[in-house]
Design a protein around this motif. Structure first.
Motif, PDB file in Angstrom:
ATOM      1  N   ASP A  73      63.841  50.331  38.707  1.00  7.78           N
ATOM      2  CA  ASP A  73      62.652  49.908  39.453  1.00  7.78           C
ATOM      3  C   ASP A  73      63.078  48.973  40.575  1.00  7.78           C
ATOM      4  N   LEU A  74      63.062  49.460  41.831  1.00  7.00           N
ATOM      5  CA  LEU A  74      63.572  48.684  42.957  1.00  7.00           C
ATOM      6  C   LEU A  74      62.763  47.404  43.190  1.00  7.00           C
ATOM      7  N   LYS A  75      61.459  47.452  42.948  1.00  9.64           N
ATOM      8  CA  LYS A  75      60.639  46.255  43.131  1.00  9.64           C
ATOM      9  C   LYS A  75      61.071  45.155  42.161  1.00  9.64           C
ATOM     10  N   LYS A  76      61.305  45.514  40.915  1.00  8.32           N
ATOM     11  CA  LYS A  76      61.776  44.532  39.924  1.00  8.32           C
ATOM     12  C   LYS A  76      63.158  44.005  40.313  1.00  8.32           C
ATOM     13  N   ILE A  77      64.023  44.899  40.752  1.00 13.37           N
ATOM     14  CA  ILE A  77      65.380  44.506  41.146  1.00 13.37           C
ATOM     15  C   ILE A  77      65.327  43.488  42.284  1.00 13.37           C
ATOM     16  N   GLN A  78      64.482  43.708  43.263  1.00 17.67           N
ATOM     17  CA  GLN A  78      64.384  42.790  44.399  1.00 17.67           C
ATOM     18  C   GLN A  78      63.757  41.461  43.982  1.00 17.67           C
ATOM     19  N   THR A  79      62.863  41.478  43.016  1.00 16.38           N
ATOM     20  CA  THR A  79      62.318  40.228  42.482  1.00 16.38           C
ATOM     21  C   THR A  79      63.425  39.413  41.827  1.00 16.38           C
ATOM     22  N   VAL A  80      64.270  40.080  41.063  1.00 19.58           N
ATOM     23  CA  VAL A  80      65.408  39.397  40.443  1.00 19.58           C
ATOM     24  C   VAL A  80      66.342  38.837  41.522  1.00 19.58           C
ATOM     25  N   GLY A  81      66.562  39.589  42.604  1.00 18.23           N
ATOM     26  CA  GLY A  81      67.401  39.108  43.691  1.00 18.23           C
ATOM     27  C   GLY A  81      66.885  37.812  44.287  1.00 18.23           C
ATOM     28  N   ARG A  82      65.571  37.707  44.473  1.00 15.09           N
ATOM     29  CA  ARG A  82      64.994  36.479  45.022  1.00 15.09           C
ATOM     30  C   ARG A  82      65.148  35.308  44.045  1.00 15.09           C
ATOM     31  N   TYR A  83      65.021  35.609  42.767  1.00 15.96           N
ATOM     32  CA  TYR A  83      65.211  34.580  41.729  1.00 15.96           C
ATOM     33  C   TYR A  83      66.644  34.038  41.756  1.00 15.96           C
ATOM     34  N   LEU A  84      67.625  34.932  41.916  1.00 14.64           N
ATOM     35  CA  LEU A  84      69.021  34.505  41.934  1.00 14.64           C
ATOM     36  C   LEU A  84      69.302  33.590  43.122  1.00 14.64           C
ATOM     37  N   ILE A  85      68.780  33.947  44.279  1.00 14.28           N
ATOM     38  CA  ILE A  85      68.988  33.115  45.468  1.00 14.28           C
ATOM     39  C   ILE A  85      68.308  31.758  45.290  1.00 14.28           C
ATOM     40  N   GLU A  86      67.160  31.757  44.637  1.00 15.25           N
ATOM     41  CA  GLU A  86      66.444  30.510  44.343  1.00 15.25           C
ATOM     42  C   GLU A  86      67.346  29.569  43.537  1.00 15.25           C
ATOM     43  N   PRO A  90      69.200  19.897  38.006  1.00 15.89           N
ATOM     44  CA  PRO A  90      68.459  20.175  39.248  1.00 15.89           C
ATOM     45  C   PRO A  90      67.801  21.555  39.272  1.00 15.89           C
ATOM     46  N   VAL A  91      68.421  22.528  38.624  1.00 13.80           N
ATOM     47  CA  VAL A  91      67.840  23.874  38.552  1.00 13.80           C
ATOM     48  C   VAL A  91      66.585  23.843  37.688  1.00 13.80           C
ATOM     49  N   ARG A  92      66.677  23.180  36.536  1.00 12.76           N
ATOM     50  CA  ARG A  92      65.504  23.049  35.668  1.00 12.76           C
ATOM     51  C   ARG A  92      64.360  22.356  36.409  1.00 12.76           C
ATOM     52  N   ASP A  93      64.704  21.278  37.105  1.00  9.35           N
ATOM     53  CA  ASP A  93      63.686  20.523  37.838  1.00  9.35           C
ATOM     54  C   ASP A  93      63.003  21.399  38.881  1.00  9.35           C
ATOM     55  N   HIS A  94      63.792  22.219  39.562  1.00  8.00           N
ATOM     56  CA  HIS A  94      63.236  23.077  40.606  1.00  8.00           C
ATOM     57  C   HIS A  94      62.235  24.068  40.029  1.00  8.00           C
ATOM     58  N   PHE A  95      62.615  24.716  38.929  1.00  8.53           N
ATOM     59  CA  PHE A  95      61.724  25.711  38.331  1.00  8.53           C
ATOM     60  C   PHE A  95      60.531  25.062  37.611  1.00  8.53           C
ATOM     61  N   LYS A  96      60.652  23.803  37.278  1.00 10.76           N
ATOM     62  CA  LYS A  96      59.539  23.086  36.657  1.00 10.76           C
ATOM     63  C   LYS A  96      58.552  22.593  37.709  1.00 10.76           C
ATOM     64  N   ASN A  97      59.065  22.102  38.834  1.00  9.00           N
ATOM     65  CA  ASN A  97      58.222  21.422  39.823  1.00  9.00           C
ATOM     66  C   ASN A  97      57.690  22.341  40.909  1.00  9.00           C
ATOM     67  N   ASN A  98      58.310  23.487  41.114  1.00  8.97           N
ATOM     68  CA  ASN A  98      57.885  24.408  42.163  1.00  8.97           C
ATOM     69  C   ASN A  98      57.116  25.555  41.506  1.00  8.97           C
ATOM     70  N   SER A  99      55.842  25.677  41.805  1.00 12.69           N
ATOM     71  CA  SER A  99      55.004  26.648  41.114  1.00 12.69           C
ATOM     72  C   SER A  99      55.424  28.082  41.384  1.00 12.69           C
ATOM     73  N   ASP A 100      55.840  28.366  42.618  1.00  7.20           N
ATOM     74  CA  ASP A 100      56.249  29.727  42.949  1.00  7.20           C
ATOM     75  C   ASP A 100      57.552  30.097  42.250  1.00  7.20           C
ATOM     76  N   ALA A 101      58.481  29.145  42.209  1.00  5.16           N
ATOM     77  CA  ALA A 101      59.735  29.383  41.485  1.00  5.16           C
ATOM     78  C   ALA A 101      59.453  29.569  40.003  1.00  5.16           C
ATOM     79  N   ARG A 102      58.523  28.793  39.477  1.00  2.00           N
ATOM     80  CA  ARG A 102      58.171  28.905  38.064  1.00  2.00           C
ATOM     81  C   ARG A 102      57.579  30.279  37.754  1.00  2.00           C
ATOM     82  N   ASP A 103      56.715  30.763  38.642  1.00  2.00           N
ATOM     83  CA  ASP A 103      56.137  32.095  38.444  1.00  2.00           C
ATOM     84  C   ASP A 103      57.205  33.183  38.546  1.00  2.00           C
ATOM     85  N   LEU A 104      58.142  32.989  39.456  1.00  2.00           N
ATOM     86  CA  LEU A 104      59.226  33.958  39.632  1.00  2.00           C
ATOM     87  C   LEU A 104      60.072  34.030  38.371  1.00  2.00           C
ATOM     88  N   LEU A 105      60.407  32.871  37.811  1.00  2.00           N
ATOM     89  CA  LEU A 105      61.204  32.829  36.582  1.00  2.00           C
ATOM     90  C   LEU A 105      60.454  33.486  35.433  1.00  2.00           C
TER      91      LEU A 105
END
Length: 386
Positions: free
Chosen positions: A122-135, A361-376
């Motif tokens: 599923d290319l859409k899922k794959i690209q979502t994972v790609g954005r998560y990795l860069i995050e 710092p990674v935990r803090d980012h995914f905790k404090n940023n709502s979009d990053a949290r949704d992505l995770l």
């Protein structure tokens, strides 16, 4: 990727290169001097330190002397949550390369992940994972000043007239058994039943090196065979400038006999957003035999993550057990460990503490940023496929 305000959304692939971040490890790694101020020997030492193996060192020295900003190619399949080797070790290596003046092109191999049936193709899922990795790389401190993230689907489509003739020529010049021997790059072995797409994969990855005009292939040891194929292709086509292969060490899984971490086996890996308690438990259960260094994942984590990150390894223990000690080199630590002056009970809590400090710092980012949290949350819900 998404910033700190809660109303931002993850950037589409084409907008990612606008990001810039300064690594908090620059001073710790002695990167306070600009690359222009480094001598050739200093640049060589920094770049060479990234690889467990280099093919060839004399070519690397010549390249660094002739080209102020060599192009280094790295790449990854977006195929699930990021473990600590892919996250922290890659950040360390990229920061070393850019500190020596290199430009790093990170190939987000979304089409390749689809060919390899990751995320069910599923290319859409794959690209979502790609954005998560860069995050994650942004949060952990990868210095993106000289880094480009390039999505394979976009780049290939935009320059198809360059890419596909190159792939076809590589395929035409190689026999099937030679290509099958490269299947290790996909996490497969020669006995696996490969699809036609997976047979085509090595020809495409080989083409990537020339398509991206890479001077250096900076990938793991598991990618070595296809990088050698690229050098052989240069011989076949009388290309004078061969890509230099700089293959980094592969960290083992945490359990006995695991040659590398597995995303499908959570007990074998520490993931970049694991909570502190999860990291503590995984390290507590990790294979760490007394006196034995060979095949000991805890010692390898200290060597390839903690020392490059902090420059030291700090052990806290009671006076009756030798008292606190700060190790300034892996050689000093190994000597104590082999003499049983340093025990697994000393190593494990200290290792867990160091890793948690890196990951906070990674935990803090995914905790404090709502979009990053949704992505995770989205990525965690995906089923990991082999």
């Amino acid at each position: 990727m998404a910033g700190e305000s809660s109303n931002e959304v993850p950037l589409p692939p084409s907008d990612i290169n606008s990001l810039s971040i300064h690594s908090p490890q620059q001073q710790q790694q002695g990167e306070d001097r600009s690359s222009a101020a480094l001598t050739l020997e200093e640049k060589f030492k920094i770049v060479r330190s990234v690889g467990e193996e280099c093919i060839q060192e004399d070519e690397l020295m010549s390249l660094l002397g002739a080209k102020p900003e060599p192009i280094c190619y790295d790449g990854f399949e977006p195929s699930g949550r990021m473990h600590i080797a892919q996250g922290v070790v890659k950040a360390i290596n990229v920061n070393k390369l850019t500190s020596a003046g290199c430009r790093v092109k990170i190939w987000i191999a979304d089409w390749f992940a689809q060919l390899n049936n990751k995320m069910g193709g599923d290319l859409k899922k794959i690209q979502t994972v790609g954005r998560y990795l860069i995050e994650i790389w942004q949060a952990v401190g990868m210095n993106l000043d000289k880094v480009e993230f390039l999505w394979s689907s976009e780049e290939i489509n935009s320059r198809a007239h360059e890419y596909w003739p190159l792939v076809m020529d590589i395929a035409r010049r190689n026999k099937l058994p030679r290509i099958v021997r490269c299947c290790q790059i996909m996490g497969r072995n020669e006995q696996d039943e490969l699809t036609a797409a997976q047979i085509f994969y090595p020809c495409m990855q080989c083409a990537d090196i020339f398509f991206l005009k890479a001077d250096i292939c900076q990938l793991g040891m598991d990618q070595r065979k296809v990088n050698v194929l690229a050098r052989e292709y240069c011989d076949d086509t009388k290309r004078k400038k061969k890509p230099i292969i700089l293959s980094h060490h592969m960290l083992p899984g945490l359990q006995q006999g695991q040659e590398k971490m597995s995303k499908s086996d959570p007990s074998s890996s520490i993931f970049m957003e694991d909570e502190e308690a999860e990291v503590n438990l995984k390290i507590k259960k990790a294979y760490c035999p007394p006196k034995i260094v060979e095949g000991n994942p805890c010692i390898e984590y200290i060597k390839y993550i903690v020392f490059p990150w902090f420059g030291i390894f700090e052990v806290e223990r009671d006076a009756k057990n030798g008292g606190n000690k700060t190790f300034t080199s892996i050689e000093e630590l190994i000597a104590d460990y082999e003499k049983e002056e340093l025990h697994p009970a000393d190593v494990k809590p200290a290792l867990a503490k160091a890793l948690n400090k890196i990951l906070q710092p990674v935990r803090d980012h995914f905790k404090n940023n709502s979009d990053a949290r949704d992505l995770l949350r989205t990525v965690k819900a995906y089923r990991v496929t082999k």
